[in-house]
Scaffold this motif. Structure first.
Motif, PDB file in Angstrom:
ATOM      1  N   PRO A  74      20.549 -29.463   9.662  1.00 35.03           N
ATOM      2  CA  PRO A  74      21.542 -28.505   9.156  1.00 35.03           C
ATOM      3  C   PRO A  74      22.443 -27.984  10.265  1.00 35.03           C
ATOM      4  CG  PRO A  74      19.364 -27.496   9.255  1.00 35.03           C
ATOM      5  CD  PRO A  74      19.179 -28.953   9.552  1.00 35.03           C
ATOM      6  N   ALA A  75      23.734 -28.210  10.115  1.00 36.01           N
ATOM      7  CA  ALA A  75      24.698 -27.745  11.114  1.00 36.01           C
ATOM      8  C   ALA A  75      25.016 -26.274  10.872  1.00 36.01           C
ATOM      9  CB  ALA A  75      25.976 -28.574  11.030  1.00 36.01           C
ATOM     10  N   THR A  76      25.460 -25.609  11.924  1.00 39.64           N
ATOM     11  CA  THR A  76      25.905 -24.222  11.784  1.00 39.64           C
ATOM     12  C   THR A  76      27.213 -24.205  11.006  1.00 39.64           C
ATOM     13  OG1 THR A  76      24.869 -23.661  13.876  1.00 39.64           O
ATOM     14  CG2 THR A  76      26.519 -22.136  13.036  1.00 39.64           C
ATOM     15  N   ILE A  77      27.319 -23.299  10.039  1.00 45.36           N
ATOM     16  CA  ILE A  77      28.485 -23.260   9.155  1.00 45.36           C
ATOM     17  C   ILE A  77      29.336 -22.037   9.469  1.00 45.36           C
ATOM     18  CG2 ILE A  77      29.266 -23.234   6.766  1.00 45.36           C
ATOM     19  CD1 ILE A  77      26.504 -24.331   5.991  1.00 45.36           C
ATOM     20  N   LEU A  78      30.585 -22.288   9.856  1.00 44.37           N
ATOM     21  CA  LEU A  78      31.543 -21.210  10.112  1.00 44.37           C
ATOM     22  C   LEU A  78      32.800 -21.384   9.268  1.00 44.37           C
ATOM     23  CD1 LEU A  78      30.679 -21.752  13.697  1.00 44.37           C
ATOM     24  CD2 LEU A  78      31.069 -19.380  13.111  1.00 44.37           C
ATOM     25  N   SER A  79      32.709 -22.211   8.247  1.00 50.34           N
ATOM     26  CA  SER A  79      33.897 -22.505   7.448  1.00 50.34           C
ATOM     27  C   SER A  79      34.448 -21.223   6.825  1.00 50.34           C
ATOM     28  CB  SER A  79      33.561 -23.517   6.345  1.00 50.34           C
ATOM     29  OG  SER A  79      32.555 -23.014   5.500  1.00 50.34           O
ATOM     30  N   GLY A  80      35.767 -21.041   6.986  1.00 47.56           N
ATOM     31  CA  GLY A  80      36.432 -19.870   6.414  1.00 47.56           C
ATOM     32  C   GLY A  80      36.192 -18.587   7.175  1.00 47.56           C
ATOM     33  N   ALA A  81      35.455 -18.651   8.292  1.00 45.03           N
ATOM     34  CA  ALA A  81      35.187 -17.428   9.067  1.00 45.03           C
ATOM     35  C   ALA A  81      36.441 -16.984   9.808  1.00 45.03           C
ATOM     36  CB  ALA A  81      34.053 -17.657  10.055  1.00 45.03           C
ATOM     37  N   ASN A  82      36.516 -15.692  10.089  1.00 49.87           N
ATOM     38  CA  ASN A  82      37.643 -15.141  10.844  1.00 49.87           C
ATOM     39  C   ASN A  82      37.186 -14.881  12.276  1.00 49.87           C
ATOM     40  OD1 ASN A  82      39.780 -13.741  11.937  1.00 49.87           O
ATOM     41  ND2 ASN A  82      40.116 -12.460  10.139  1.00 49.87           N
ATOM     42  N   LEU A  83      37.636 -15.743  13.190  1.00 51.90           N
ATOM     43  CA  LEU A  83      37.273 -15.635  14.600  1.00 51.90           C
ATOM     44  C   LEU A  83      38.508 -15.340  15.452  1.00 51.90           C
ATOM     45  CD1 LEU A  83      34.841 -18.623  14.423  1.00 51.90           C
ATOM     46  CD2 LEU A  83      34.165 -16.453  15.430  1.00 51.90           C
ATOM     47  N   LYS A  84      39.424 -14.620  14.877  1.00 57.77           N
ATOM     48  CA  LYS A  84      40.633 -14.268  15.608  1.00 57.77           C
ATOM     49  C   LYS A  84      40.277 -13.487  16.871  1.00 57.77           C
ATOM     50  CE  LYS A  84      44.926 -11.611  15.206  1.00 57.77           C
ATOM     51  NZ  LYS A  84      45.722 -10.673  14.358  1.00 57.77           N
ATOM     52  N   GLU A  85      40.803 -13.954  17.996  1.00 59.43           N
ATOM     53  CA  GLU A  85      40.619 -13.320  19.315  1.00 59.43           C
ATOM     54  C   GLU A  85      39.146 -13.264  19.731  1.00 59.43           C
ATOM     55  OE1 GLU A  85      42.524  -9.531  19.113  1.00 59.43           O
ATOM     56  OE2 GLU A  85      44.545 -10.371  18.950  1.00 59.43           O
ATOM     57  N   ALA A  86      38.308 -14.082  19.107  1.00 59.99           N
ATOM     58  CA  ALA A  86      36.893 -14.111  19.483  1.00 59.99           C
ATOM     59  C   ALA A  86      36.702 -14.883  20.778  1.00 59.99           C
ATOM     60  CB  ALA A  86      36.060 -14.746  18.376  1.00 59.99           C
ATOM     61  N   ASP A  87      35.673 -14.520  21.509  1.00 54.00           N
ATOM     62  CA  ASP A  87      35.334 -15.208  22.752  1.00 54.00           C
ATOM     63  C   ASP A  87      34.247 -16.236  22.463  1.00 54.00           C
ATOM     64  OD1 ASP A  87      34.617 -16.099  25.236  1.00 54.00           O
ATOM     65  OD2 ASP A  87      34.162 -14.125  26.082  1.00 54.00           O
ATOM     66  N   LEU A  88      34.636 -17.502  22.442  1.00 48.53           N
ATOM     67  CA  LEU A  88      33.709 -18.603  22.227  1.00 48.53           C
ATOM     68  C   LEU A  88      33.621 -19.486  23.470  1.00 48.53           C
ATOM     69  CD1 LEU A  88      34.993 -19.309  18.665  1.00 48.53           C
ATOM     70  CD2 LEU A  88      32.573 -18.983  19.125  1.00 48.53           C
ATOM     71  N   SER A  89      33.894 -18.901  24.605  1.00 47.49           N
ATOM     72  CA  SER A  89      33.891 -19.675  25.845  1.00 47.49           C
ATOM     73  C   SER A  89      32.499 -20.233  26.124  1.00 47.49           C
ATOM     74  CB  SER A  89      34.341 -18.799  27.022  1.00 47.49           C
ATOM     75  OG  SER A  89      33.522 -17.658  27.147  1.00 47.49           O
ATOM     76  N   SER A  90      32.464 -21.522  26.422  1.00 50.14           N
ATOM     77  CA  SER A  90      31.218 -22.240  26.729  1.00 50.14           C
ATOM     78  C   SER A  90      30.217 -22.216  25.580  1.00 50.14           C
ATOM     79  CB  SER A  90      30.556 -21.666  27.993  1.00 50.14           C
ATOM     80  OG  SER A  90      31.431 -21.753  29.096  1.00 50.14           O
ATOM     81  N   ALA A  91      30.680 -21.937  24.373  1.00 48.16           N
ATOM     82  CA  ALA A  91      29.779 -21.947  23.221  1.00 48.16           C
ATOM     83  C   ALA A  91      29.412 -23.381  22.853  1.00 48.16           C
ATOM     84  CB  ALA A  91      30.428 -21.251  22.031  1.00 48.16           C
ATOM     85  N   PHE A  92      28.194 -23.552  22.339  1.00 49.15           N
ATOM     86  CA  PHE A  92      27.716 -24.865  21.906  1.00 49.15           C
ATOM     87  C   PHE A  92      28.051 -25.035  20.431  1.00 49.15           C
ATOM     88  CE2 PHE A  92      25.016 -23.612  25.459  1.00 49.15           C
ATOM     89  CZ  PHE A  92      25.062 -24.734  26.266  1.00 49.15           C
ATOM     90  N   LEU A  93      29.164 -25.740  20.167  1.00 51.38           N
ATOM     91  CA  LEU A  93      29.652 -25.917  18.802  1.00 51.38           C
ATOM     92  C   LEU A  93      29.575 -27.369  18.361  1.00 51.38           C
ATOM     93  CD1 LEU A  93      32.657 -23.499  19.229  1.00 51.38           C
ATOM     94  CD2 LEU A  93      30.913 -23.223  17.468  1.00 51.38           C
ATOM     95  N   HIS A  94      28.701 -28.110  18.982  1.00 49.52           N
ATOM     96  CA  HIS A  94      28.519 -29.518  18.644  1.00 49.52           C
ATOM     97  C   HIS A  94      28.166 -29.666  17.164  1.00 49.52           C
ATOM     98  CE1 HIS A  94      27.489 -33.730  19.624  1.00 49.52           C
ATOM     99  NE2 HIS A  94      26.527 -33.585  18.733  1.00 49.52           N
ATOM    100  N   ARG A  95      28.980 -30.418  16.421  1.00 53.09           N
ATOM    101  CA  ARG A  95      28.794 -30.690  14.992  1.00 53.09           C
ATOM    102  C   ARG A  95      28.921 -29.457  14.109  1.00 53.09           C
ATOM    103  NH1 ARG A  95      23.518 -33.826  13.693  1.00 53.09           N
ATOM    104  NH2 ARG A  95      24.000 -32.864  11.701  1.00 53.09           N
ATOM    105  N   ALA A  96      29.425 -28.355  14.642  1.00 52.33           N
ATOM    106  CA  ALA A  96      29.571 -27.145  13.825  1.00 52.33           C
ATOM    107  C   ALA A  96      30.676 -27.328  12.786  1.00 52.33           C
ATOM    108  CB  ALA A  96      29.896 -25.948  14.714  1.00 52.33           C
ATOM    109  N   ASN A  97      30.497 -26.704  11.632  1.00 52.15           N
ATOM    110  CA  ASN A  97      31.494 -26.753  10.570  1.00 52.15           C
ATOM    111  C   ASN A  97      32.449 -25.577  10.743  1.00 52.15           C
ATOM    112  OD1 ASN A  97      32.999 -26.752   8.241  1.00 52.15           O
ATOM    113  ND2 ASN A  97      31.274 -26.960   6.845  1.00 52.15           N
ATOM    114  N   LEU A  98      33.638 -25.855  11.282  1.00 53.07           N
ATOM    115  CA  LEU A  98      34.655 -24.843  11.528  1.00 53.07           C
ATOM    116  C   LEU A  98      35.871 -25.050  10.631  1.00 53.07           C
ATOM    117  CD1 LEU A  98      34.238 -25.090  15.363  1.00 53.07           C
ATOM    118  CD2 LEU A  98      34.063 -22.909  14.170  1.00 53.07           C
ATOM    119  N   SER A  99      35.672 -25.750   9.537  1.00 50.34           N
ATOM    120  CA  SER A  99      36.794 -26.058   8.652  1.00 50.34           C
ATOM    121  C   SER A  99      37.365 -24.778   8.047  1.00 50.34           C
ATOM    122  CB  SER A  99      36.341 -27.007   7.532  1.00 50.34           C
ATOM    123  OG  SER A  99      35.295 -26.428   6.785  1.00 50.34           O
ATOM    124  N   GLY A 100      38.681 -24.671   8.114  1.00 47.04           N
ATOM    125  CA  GLY A 100      39.355 -23.514   7.540  1.00 47.04           C
ATOM    126  C   GLY A 100      39.138 -22.217   8.296  1.00 47.04           C
TER     127      GLY A 100
END
Length: 330
Positions: A251-277
């Motif tokens: 199961p991949a981490t799901i962030l679809s439709g999330a609001n990450l405006k101005e978020a700090d994702l530096s060096s985050a492990f987002l391999h195969r993450a669902n960031l659609s939309g």
């Protein structure tokens, strides 16, 4: 009722069930023997089969009813135990707050923090996924996990699998918290600190994470059969996040439709993450691992992708060119 009492209760009922079944069986047998002696009737094979089937079926039915009732009793006892643990926790924290605010000889601030932290971590181990939100909301409302001045540390706190959907936790510190497989769909975590948080397999669909810090957060797929495989210590010791590709059904981490405006994702492990939309406008994705990530329909306007890593399996918004934005293939 604890598990030991429930087991003893079940054993007592089972013994009585066996006694009753044996008594009925003996009565039937005596009745048939008397019928033979008086009526000189020969017992056929079907008579013997009927004689055996009835008590067996009766015993099986009684055992099933006993087990079902035992399970209900144990489940009810577990609910009561969790409610009692929550009430005890509330009383303890309230008492510590009173001690801390005493005008004379108040409780030492460092000791207060250690006691609340220890009791919070211990309580979480006793609660099911639905009840884990209650102590979290309490310590947030009491200002004990303020992002810039947290009084307690939730490192490795057991929120794994917790039902936190649509929870509101503004400007809180959840750094290094264990949120594997947690349901954070629709949650409002605006301006919160999730640095190094373990979010493997979490559901953050439509979550609000504007101006939140997820630097170094682990948003890789979650392997329940081997939970330590892609945790932070293993990654720091050289484990390859692409090992997740060997088990495509993780199961991949799901962030679809999330609001990450101005978020700090530096060096985050987002391999195969669902960031659609996902809204990633002006977000910091520098150095993030975006290999295999799904970014279709995401808003990346103004996002910092310097040294973010991607590969052929990464899917970008239509018309988006990652290299001019600073991302690096490989």
């Amino acid at each position: 009722m604890d598990q030991g009492k429930g087991q003893r209760w079940s054993n007592t009922n089972f013994r009585w069930t066996v006694i009753i079944v044996l008594a009925v069986w003996i009565l039937i047998l005596v009745s048939m023997i008397a019928d033979i002696v008086i009526g000189q009737r020969i017992i056929s094979l079907w008579d013997w089969v009927g004689l055996l089937i009835f008590p067996v079926a009766l015993a099986a039915g009684a055992a099933l009813l006993t087990n079902a009732q035992t399970r209900r009793e144990l489940a009810a006892a577990d609910v009561r135990a969790q409610d009692e643990a929550l009430q005890q926790y509330l009383d303890q924290v309230s008492g510590l707050l009173v001690e801390r605010e005493k005008p004379q000889e108040p409780l030492d601030a460092a000791l207060f923090s250690k006691l609340v932290q220890a009791r919070t971590l211990a309580l979480l181990l006793k609660l099911d996924r639905e009840r884990k939100r209650y102590p979290l909301k309490l310590i947030a409302q009491l200002g004990l996990i303020n992002r810039y001045n947290p009084l307690i540390n939730l490192k490795n706190a057991g929120f794994d699998g917790a039902d936190l959907h649509e929870v509101t936790l503004l400007n809180v510190s959840l750094g290094e918290a264990d949120l594997r497989g947690a349901d954070l769909s629709g949650a409002n975590l605006r301006e919160s600190d999730l640095t190094w948080a373990d979010l493997r397999g979490a559901d953050l669909t439509r979550a609000v994470l504007t101006s939140a810090c997820l630097a170094h957060a682990n948003l890789l797929p979650y392997d329940r059969d081997n939970p330590a495989q892609l945790n932070a210590p293993h990654l720091l010791n050289g484990s390859n996040p692409q090992n997740a590709d060997k088990k495509s059904k993780l199961p991949a981490t799901i962030l679809s439709g999330a609001n990450l405006k101005e978020a700090d994702l530096s060096s985050a492990f987002l391999h195969r993450a669902n960031l659609s939309g996902t809204v990633l406008r002006d977000a910091d994705l520098s150095g993030a691992n975006l290999r295999g990530a799904d970014l279709r329909g995401a808003d990346l306007s103004g996002a910092n992708l310097k040294d973010a890593r991607y590969n052929a399996k990464t899917t970008w918004p239509e018309g988006f060119s990652p290299q001019p934005a600073g991302a690096v293939a490989g």
